[in-house]
Motif scaffolding. Sequence first.
Motif, mmCIF file in Angstrom:
data_model
loop_
_atom_site.group_PDB
_atom_site.id
_atom_site.type_symbol
_atom_site.label_atom_id
_atom_site.label_comp_id
_atom_site.label_asym_id
_atom_site.label_seq_id
_atom_site.Cartn_x
_atom_site.Cartn_y
_atom_site.Cartn_z
ATOM 1 N N GLU A 1 -4.228 11.988 2.341
ATOM 2 C CA GLU A 1 -3.655 12.821 1.506
ATOM 3 C C GLU A 1 -1.931 12.327 1.033
ATOM 4 O OE1 GLU A 1 -5.064 15.266 -0.205
ATOM 5 O OE2 GLU A 1 -6.935 14.929 0.854
ATOM 6 N N ARG A 2 -1.670 12.721 -0.050
ATOM 7 C CA ARG A 2 -0.420 12.289 -0.361
ATOM 8 C C ARG A 2 0.610 13.600 -0.704
ATOM 9 N NH1 ARG A 2 -0.644 7.123 -4.199
ATOM 10 N NH2 ARG A 2 1.885 6.949 -3.407
ATOM 11 N N GLU B 1 1.999 18.997 -9.018
ATOM 12 C CA GLU B 1 2.130 20.560 -8.849
ATOM 13 C C GLU B 1 3.265 21.017 -9.831
ATOM 14 O OE1 GLU B 1 2.341 24.505 -5.963
ATOM 15 O OE2 GLU B 1 2.432 22.434 -5.058
ATOM 16 N N GLY B 2 4.381 20.143 -9.849
ATOM 17 C CA GLY B 2 5.611 20.459 -10.785
ATOM 18 C C GLY B 2 5.208 20.141 -11.956
ATOM 19 N N ALA B 3 4.595 18.912 -12.330
ATOM 20 C CA ALA B 3 4.213 18.389 -13.740
ATOM 21 C C ALA B 3 3.206 19.544 -14.605
ATOM 22 C CB ALA B 3 3.474 17.248 -13.532
ATOM 23 N N LYS C 1 -4.615 6.100 -9.686
ATOM 24 C CA LYS C 1 -4.276 7.221 -10.748
ATOM 25 C C LYS C 1 -5.386 8.296 -10.615
ATOM 26 C CE LYS C 1 -4.725 4.662 -14.291
ATOM 27 N NZ LYS C 1 -4.855 3.390 -13.649
ATOM 28 N N SER C 2 -6.753 7.940 -10.871
ATOM 29 C CA SER C 2 -7.781 9.043 -11.074
ATOM 30 C C SER C 2 -7.674 9.460 -9.553
ATOM 31 C CB SER C 2 -8.906 8.025 -11.055
ATOM 32 O OG SER C 2 -8.923 7.595 -12.655
ATOM 33 N N SER D 1 -7.650 14.191 -6.113
ATOM 34 C CA SER D 1 -7.397 14.755 -4.862
ATOM 35 C C SER D 1 -6.401 16.172 -5.124
ATOM 36 C CB SER D 1 -6.280 13.909 -4.180
ATOM 37 O OG SER D 1 -6.085 14.565 -2.787
ATOM 38 N N PHE D 2 -5.525 16.082 -6.138
ATOM 39 C CA PHE D 2 -4.772 17.347 -6.537
ATOM 40 C C PHE D 2 -5.644 18.392 -7.031
ATOM 41 C CE2 PHE D 2 -2.726 19.526 -10.109
ATOM 42 C CZ PHE D 2 -1.791 20.294 -9.467
ATOM 43 N N VAL D 3 -6.424 18.038 -8.052
ATOM 44 C CA VAL D 3 -7.289 18.922 -8.655
ATOM 45 C C VAL D 3 -7.936 19.830 -7.794
ATOM 46 C CG1 VAL D 3 -6.781 18.224 -11.074
ATOM 47 C CG2 VAL D 3 -8.862 17.643 -9.944
ATOM 48 N N HIS D 4 -8.773 18.911 -6.676
ATOM 49 C CA HIS D 4 -9.744 19.454 -5.670
ATOM 50 C C HIS D 4 -9.019 20.307 -4.801
ATOM 51 C CE1 HIS D 4 -13.385 19.201 -3.254
ATOM 52 N NE2 HIS D 4 -12.745 18.964 -2.131
ATOM 53 N N ALA D 5 -7.689 20.086 -4.754
ATOM 54 C CA ALA D 5 -6.957 21.302 -3.661
ATOM 55 C C ALA D 5 -6.597 22.531 -4.366
ATOM 56 C CB ALA D 5 -6.020 20.342 -3.045
#
Length: 840
Positions: A9-10, A18-20, A36-37, A42-46
């Motif tokens: 996790e990064r 989250e800001g974007a 990239k993907s 990972s972001f949208v999953h969380a």
Amino acid sequence: MPGNQAYLERPQIHRLLEGAVQSPLVTVVAGAGYGKSHAVYSFVHACKAITSWIQLSEFDNNGNRFWENFTQAVGAISRESGEKLIQIGLPRTERQFDRYFAVPRSDVISGVKYLFVYDDFHLLRDPAVLHFLERTITVPFKNITSIIISRTGPSINLMGLLSKGLLAQITQDELRFSPREMTDYYSLQGIRLKGEDLEALYQETEGWAFAIRLAGFSLKNGAAGDYGRSLMRFNVFKLIESEVFSGISPGLQRLLIKLSLIDRLPLDLVRELAEDPVLPGEMEKAGAFITFDPYLNAYRIHHLFLAYLKGRQNCLSGEEKREVYNRAGRWCAENDFKMDALNYYEKAGDYSRITALVYTMPMLIPDSLAESLLEIFERAPERLFMEQVTAYMIYTRLFILLGRFEEADLRLREVIEKFETPPVTDFGRQVLYRCYLNMGFFRLLTCVFTREYDFDLWMEKVLRFHGAGETLPFYNMMVASYACRVGCRERGEIEKYIAAVSRGVACLEVFLGGCAGGMDDLARGELAFFRDSLDEAERFCYQALRRAQSRRQYEIENRALFYLLRIRLAQGAPEKVPEILKQLEAQLTERAYYNRYTFYDIITGWFYAHLGLTGKPAPWLKSDFEESDLNSLNHGLETLVKAKLQFAERRYPAAMATLETIRVTRFGAGVFLLGKIERAVLDAVCRSQTGDQAGAFLALGEAYELAEPNGLWMPFIELGRDMRALAGAALKEEGTTIPRPRLEKIQRSAASYGKKYFAAVEQFRGPEKEAEDGSALSPRELEVLAGLAQGFTREEIAADSDISVNTVKSVIRSVYNKLGALNRADAMRIAASRGLLKGL
């Protein structure tokens, strides 16, 4: 993402995204292998957003295929929205974009965040697809963010968003692993390196995620400290060969090479191709180079690994490749990815499945799809036409659908002559009756030009050649602008046509399972209506309605309801209109009715324009420059409705310009006798309103000459007070070409209609005046309106608001009354136009 594989996790990337996503658009642009993907997934999953992931490929440069892909992705988060978008088709015109943008306006839930991810955007080149994405991405919605993942800058104009500070950009510099992240990643893999080795490795990889992962594979297999300094000396494919591919079983190797043949890797299809149920589970051994996407319920293979696998496809036999393509085609056909299915079947050389799939499509398909299919058939080997009895039927019908009539006629006659030559084989018999059917439809379509009503003879031939127990596809009969496909004003011409239709329908109902059921009654009802024989028209239209409903002939049903609507207005019975409008709305639930949304808008648009309620028609009807997205053979009626709306808005020059397009358009309403009359009378009153009395009298005389032989006076009468005034002026004009008794009759009938018309206007406009801007809606009514806008049922609204279902029904009635709405769709349209849905 892989099920049990350790994934780093990064947090800083999460914070960056989250800001974007507070902006309406985020671009994530970096070369291959930068993760990239992985990072976006990972972001949208969380995060707690409703996400639609659109995985793009080279195939998406075909507009039809892209639209299937896009609507399937939308349908995964909202089935209703996906179905609406399927009906709209890929937007290309302003009118189509109006309809497209109405879907998120009505279906997006207020207060809920939506993310639309477009992965591998760099693969897109098709202008129509890029234009659509540019429009949909650059028109911000309050709670929708689009994320573009691409190796290169997107080929669309984003300057508007950029200049307004509404575009967030993430590049490969932000995506690079830091030295600390690389150390943490290797720790997750159980790899321990000395400080100098880590430093050297980072210098060589420069934080490139793909290289770091490849190095990890090698380090796990025992490479020593100087590996980092030598890593980049190897060709990437050689690294994949030694560090990834060689570490998996021969069975999985072969499966992965097979999977590289196809673009879409759904879980069910992968399991089928694997044959060994253990293999899909082993796919995780390929590490980060194969991931499972639960949003798509499909696997994804990293670009570089996929390119490597494609380079090994020559180890598969031709038979193995054909089997993969056929299985992929079957899965796509079963799951409504028709363009992909056709593509795979063509690669497999399985034209029998191509013809079987096309055979099940609606009689009328969009021009773009017809063109794609024609290209497939023209690439096909000659043996297709000697092995598949349906091939000639499909091939010749495509020419008809594209309006290439001369070619269609020539090819049909060539085929018929060829197979009628004795001896007639069983194969030839089956080809013949299908081509006879095509010729029957073709002659029905073109009789408005030829005045040759012999289509029934071809349909009778089908009966003679059609074998017992043999099935033909079920079709919904196309009506086009008018049921009476007659262009000539000669007395008795319409009756000749109706007699042929009646004989033809009797045949069609036998071998096409009820196709065209009610078409003859509709034509009789239409003729009676135009003759102002309202009781007779009502009787035939109800007969047509019942027959059409029992045989699922939706367009005939739609047009029968249209005439019943007009009959009720002419009878002075506006209280019976809401029930008809309710039946029209009910057609929107019939998924088999391909053009249901368009024709609902057209018919209700006529009604609102006729009553002068110009704020109520669908927005796309108000565009002066766009045409329908219907198949070109079905154009016409909407153009007349647009002219009628322009007249109601008192934009008389615009209305006259639109009416002129009807006159000159090959397939427009102006080729029909009834359309010519409706066009001429509307043109006459437009000219009268602009002070061009000479032009008005000329157009009125033209309409009289067309109407007189068959007594078609209703178009004059329906114009009410406008026609009464024009007829009165014509009575004072010396030398008028219209007999005085007829002018007096038109004037009296129009005046009588005008009185009934005003009663209808008062009924339907009255509630609208009570709350012109909707400010009279109470908080409870606004709450229920919000529920309706989100597509909730009455029961769901009741549960959400903690009130009874009966209370909800009462509030809905109140909302309808205050907005002057006739139904839910009407209420949503009015509320959206007044801005009442904003913030709900």
